[in-house]
Design a protein around this motif. Sequence first.
Motif, PDB file in Angstrom:
ATOM      1  N   SER A  20       0.771   5.360   4.333  1.00 14.29           N
ATOM      2  CA  SER A  20       1.293   5.022   2.999  1.00 14.29           C
ATOM      3  C   SER A  20       1.197   3.520   2.739  1.00 14.29           C
ATOM      4  O   SER A  20       0.840   3.084   1.639  1.00 14.29           O
ATOM      5  N   LEU A  21       1.501   2.724   3.760  1.00 17.08           N
ATOM      6  CA  LEU A  21       1.438   1.263   3.615  1.00 17.08           C
ATOM      7  C   LEU A  21      -0.004   0.799   3.423  1.00 17.08           C
ATOM      8  O   LEU A  21      -0.280  -0.071   2.587  1.00 17.08           O
ATOM      9  N   LEU A  22      -0.925   1.374   4.192  1.00 17.39           N
ATOM     10  CA  LEU A  22      -2.334   1.010   4.038  1.00 17.39           C
ATOM     11  C   LEU A  22      -2.826   1.322   2.626  1.00 17.39           C
ATOM     12  O   LEU A  22      -3.565   0.538   2.018  1.00 17.39           O
ATOM     13  N   GLU A  23      -2.394   2.463   2.114  1.00 15.61           N
ATOM     14  CA  GLU A  23      -2.786   2.849   0.755  1.00 15.61           C
ATOM     15  C   GLU A  23      -2.280   1.829  -0.261  1.00 15.61           C
ATOM     16  O   GLU A  23      -3.002   1.398  -1.160  1.00 15.61           O
ATOM     17  N   ALA A  24      -1.014   1.406  -0.090  1.00 17.56           N
ATOM     18  CA  ALA A  24      -0.415   0.457  -1.027  1.00 17.56           C
ATOM     19  C   ALA A  24      -1.040  -0.932  -0.920  1.00 17.56           C
ATOM     20  O   ALA A  24      -1.153  -1.658  -1.918  1.00 17.56           O
ATOM     21  N   LEU A  25      -1.470  -1.305   0.289  1.00 18.22           N
ATOM     22  CA  LEU A  25      -1.978  -2.672   0.517  1.00 18.22           C
ATOM     23  C   LEU A  25      -3.494  -2.811   0.341  1.00 18.22           C
ATOM     24  O   LEU A  25      -4.022  -3.908   0.450  1.00 18.22           O
ATOM     25  N   THR A  26      -4.174  -1.707   0.089  1.00 13.38           N
ATOM     26  CA  THR A  26      -5.645  -1.781  -0.036  1.00 13.38           C
ATOM     27  C   THR A  26      -6.169  -1.199  -1.347  1.00 13.38           C
ATOM     28  O   THR A  26      -7.352  -1.378  -1.651  1.00 13.38           O
ATOM     29  N   SER A  27      -5.333  -0.531  -2.123  1.00 17.41           N
ATOM     30  CA  SER A  27      -5.839   0.167  -3.314  1.00 17.41           C
ATOM     31  C   SER A  27      -6.226  -0.823  -4.412  1.00 17.41           C
ATOM     32  O   SER A  27      -5.627  -1.888  -4.537  1.00 17.41           O
ATOM     33  N   ARG A  38       1.406 -10.144  -3.424  1.00 16.43           N
ATOM     34  CA  ARG A  38       2.192  -9.392  -4.402  1.00 16.43           C
ATOM     35  C   ARG A  38       3.207  -8.462  -3.732  1.00 16.43           C
ATOM     36  O   ARG A  38       4.299  -8.257  -4.248  1.00 16.43           O
ATOM     37  N   GLU A  39       2.810  -7.862  -2.606  1.00 17.88           N
ATOM     38  CA  GLU A  39       3.677  -6.877  -1.944  1.00 17.88           C
ATOM     39  C   GLU A  39       4.136  -7.386  -0.581  1.00 17.88           C
ATOM     40  O   GLU A  39       3.852  -6.790   0.458  1.00 17.88           O
ATOM     41  N   GLN A  40       4.844  -8.509  -0.609  1.00 18.52           N
ATOM     42  CA  GLN A  40       5.242  -9.141   0.649  1.00 18.52           C
ATOM     43  C   GLN A  40       6.207  -8.264   1.456  1.00 18.52           C
ATOM     44  O   GLN A  40       6.169  -8.265   2.683  1.00 18.52           O
ATOM     45  N   ALA A  41       7.055  -7.525   0.768  1.00 17.43           N
ATOM     46  CA  ALA A  41       8.014  -6.660   1.483  1.00 17.43           C
ATOM     47  C   ALA A  41       7.279  -5.548   2.229  1.00 17.43           C
ATOM     48  O   ALA A  41       7.649  -5.194   3.360  1.00 17.43           O
ATOM     49  N   LEU A  42       6.216  -5.007   1.619  1.00 18.29           N
ATOM     50  CA  LEU A  42       5.433  -3.954   2.278  1.00 18.29           C
ATOM     51  C   LEU A  42       4.654  -4.535   3.457  1.00 18.29           C
ATOM     52  O   LEU A  42       4.546  -3.904   4.507  1.00 18.29           O
ATOM     53  N   ALA A  43       4.114  -5.743   3.270  1.00 11.18           N
ATOM     54  CA  ALA A  43       3.391  -6.390   4.369  1.00 11.18           C
ATOM     55  C   ALA A  43       4.337  -6.650   5.538  1.00 11.18           C
ATOM     56  O   ALA A  43       3.969  -6.475   6.706  1.00 11.18           O
ATOM     57  N   LYS A  44       5.574  -7.054   5.213  1.00  9.31           N
ATOM     58  CA  LYS A  44       6.571  -7.297   6.266  1.00  9.31           C
ATOM     59  C   LYS A  44       6.895  -5.985   6.987  1.00  9.31           C
ATOM     60  O   LYS A  44       7.060  -5.946   8.212  1.00  9.31           O
ATOM     61  N   GLN A  45       6.978  -4.888   6.233  1.00  6.73           N
ATOM     62  CA  GLN A  45       7.263  -3.594   6.850  1.00  6.73           C
ATOM     63  C   GLN A  45       6.125  -3.163   7.770  1.00  6.73           C
ATOM     64  O   GLN A  45       6.361  -2.626   8.857  1.00  6.73           O
ATOM     65  N   SER A 116      -3.721   3.637  15.688  1.00  5.68           N
ATOM     66  CA  SER A 116      -5.190   3.487  15.623  1.00  5.68           C
ATOM     67  C   SER A 116      -5.823   4.735  15.023  1.00  5.68           C
ATOM     68  O   SER A 116      -6.707   4.647  14.155  1.00  5.68           O
ATOM     69  N   ASN A 117      -5.356   5.898  15.474  1.00  4.51           N
ATOM     70  CA  ASN A 117      -5.879   7.163  14.937  1.00  4.51           C
ATOM     71  C   ASN A 117      -5.547   7.297  13.455  1.00  4.51           C
ATOM     72  O   ASN A 117      -6.369   7.767  12.663  1.00  4.51           O
ATOM     73  N   ALA A 118      -4.334   6.882  13.082  1.00  2.00           N
ATOM     74  CA  ALA A 118      -3.900   6.977  11.675  1.00  2.00           C
ATOM     75  C   ALA A 118      -4.759   6.078  10.792  1.00  2.00           C
ATOM     76  O   ALA A 118      -5.153   6.466   9.679  1.00  2.00           O
ATOM     77  N   THR A 119      -5.080   4.873  11.274  1.00  2.00           N
ATOM     78  CA  THR A 119      -5.900   3.935  10.494  1.00  2.00           C
ATOM     79  C   THR A 119      -7.318   4.468  10.352  1.00  2.00           C
ATOM     80  O   THR A 119      -7.917   4.418   9.271  1.00  2.00           O
TER      81      THR A 119
END
Length: 238
Positions: A20-27, A38-45, A116-119
């Motif tokens: 979910s985080l990868l989707e939010a940070l790469t879309s 823009r999404e510093q809280a998500l990057a921190k998570q 790694s598998n998830a990514t």
Amino acid sequence: VAKLKRFYEFSLRLENALRSLLEALTSPPYAPMQHLEREQALAKQFAEILHFTLSFDELKMTNPAIQNDFSYYRRTISRNRLNNQQLDAENEVNNEMANRMSLFYAEATPMLKTLSNATTKFVSENKTLPIEDTTDCLSTMACVCRVMLETPEYRCRFTNTDTMLFCMRVMVGVIILYDHVHPVGAFAKTSKIDMKGCIKVLKEQPSNSVEGLLNALRYTTRHLNDDSTSKQIRALLQ
């Protein structure tokens, strides 16, 4: 056994959270750097997940009794089944769950393997998303961590060693994920990660605090032993 089950189930939750985080940070429509701003809280998570993952795997690698004890539990289940007996614990961890957990804990770094598998799965399932969007996000995070660790004006803000360790774990975590999803990996000359700089920063720290991280780079990456990896980088990791 119940505690091991909780960690195994937590790894499945981390897998979903990471995707979910990868989707939010790469879309689209933003570039990776814009996303991270823009999404510093998500990057921190994302960073918190990597920090926990590396911490957990370091502890797991120094506790071989985990697998021995779990193997004993599985043998006890099998023996009791032959005698038509059942442990109370079986209500929580039955044979099927025990098999899945066994595969998980058989990995040297089980949490990192899960991420790694998830990514890799995220990249393969999102074919319309350029792979560079994911790798650029990871390489940018690695660069930010390296700069924070090697620049004196940043380092003087670190009030304790925990903050430095946090940055080092996140840096190593994103390097490993990058190496798993990038076609030529993190160690090639064309990599967007300054591997010499990252390894140098790690080697400047006390060996007892970074040996586990260096081992993670040595043994859980995919491309370290490729022909494209320079002898200098291999020598740094020896």
